[in-house]
Design an enzyme around this catalytic site. Structure first.
Site: not given
Length: 287
Positions: A222, A256
């Site tokens: 991210k 995830r």
């Protein structure tokens, strides 16, 4: 609380790996590597072999990009869900969508979990999950609409806001008929947040775990990892794994990830340190 998805039961202390399959030509990380069905199915085989417990398929890029209507989203995902269910009858299949009409078709074809990354934008989504006995992920976006980026987001306390909003969505899902043990909370790093917000959420992730609902995180490569370390997405795995280990030790249940093998090893090591998993081999000092 136990987490139950399909016929799988994930007990407290057990860590599940959710592999990502993007059926998009413009995805954030893999840039269309699994856009073609044959490529997606080959990748599915590889992540299952690597230890993925859940596979999450999405047909729309999370951020800005070309418009994708519900029909196109289904053209990108329905064939994969049907083929994956036939190929792996016991695998937990998740669908990353905020649209109830898309979730309805995909759950009918075998999806077990609706990964709603846009925080209940479509209020009918929970009713679709309930209709099929599927689970649902309750996320936090700070009020953003789908496929938009935050601009100067501000919170009195971002952790308190995440706890309040996700638990409210979880209760709404249960009220709609979703089984409590099939509901997950996702603090949704980066969505509606700046890097300092996402770091604080990670530092205090135990407060979300303490609600009693199973918690999922999507940390993989991210922007908050990239900005923290000033590295591009190709070099974000070490930072992702550090955040993964921290979160696992705090009680997060589902992860995830784009990097299944590395994440599985990271989580297995955390479990071994905690004493809930034995070493795969134990030869040292015996010869």
């Amino acid at each position: 609380m136990e987490l139950r998805l399909r016929d799988r039961v994930f007990a407290p202390g057990e860590h599940a790996v959710m592999a990502i399959v993007n059926r998009t030509p413009d995805s954030f990380y893999d840039r269309g590597r699994t856009f073609a069905l044959d490529d997606a199915l080959a990748y599915l085989d590889s992540v299952v072999a690597a230890g993925a417990d859940v596979v999450d398929v999405g047909g729309v890029k999370a951020g800005y990009g070309e418009a994708v209507d519900a029909g196109e989203e289904l053209r990108r995902t329905a064939d994969f869900v049907e083929a994956a269910r036939s190929r792996y009858p016991d695998l937990v299949l998740s669908v990353d969508t905020w649209r109830s009409e898309v979730a309805d078709v995909l759950c009918a074809r075998g999806a077990d979990l609706v990964n709603d990354t846009w925080a209940g934008h479509d209020p009918e989504l929970v009713h679709v999950a309930a209709k099929y006995g599927a689970g649902i992920v309750c996320s936090h976006t700070g009020g953003l609409t789908p496929r938009t980026d935050p601009f100067r987001p501000a919170y009195d306390d971002v952790v308190a806001d995440v706890v309040a909003r996700t638990t409210a969505l979880a209760q709404r899902a249960v009220d709609a008929g979703v089984a409590p043990e099939a509901v997950l909370l996702d603090p949704t790093h980066d969505f509606g947040k700046n890097t300092r917000h996402s770091l604080l959420l990670t530092r205090r992730i135990g407060e979300l775990v303490a609600t009693g609902w199973p918690v999922m995180v999507a940390l993989s490569r991210k922007d908050f990892v990239g900005e923290t370390l000033d590295v591009d997405r190709d070099d974000r795995l070490p930072g992702t794994l550090a955040a993964t280990a921290w979160s696992a030790a705090a009680g997060v249940r589902v992860f995830r990830t784009h990097d299944v093998t590395a994440t599985r090893q990271c989580l297995d090591m955390v479990s071994a340190i905690q004493g809930t998993r034995q070493p795969a081999v134990s030869r040292r000092g015996l010869a």
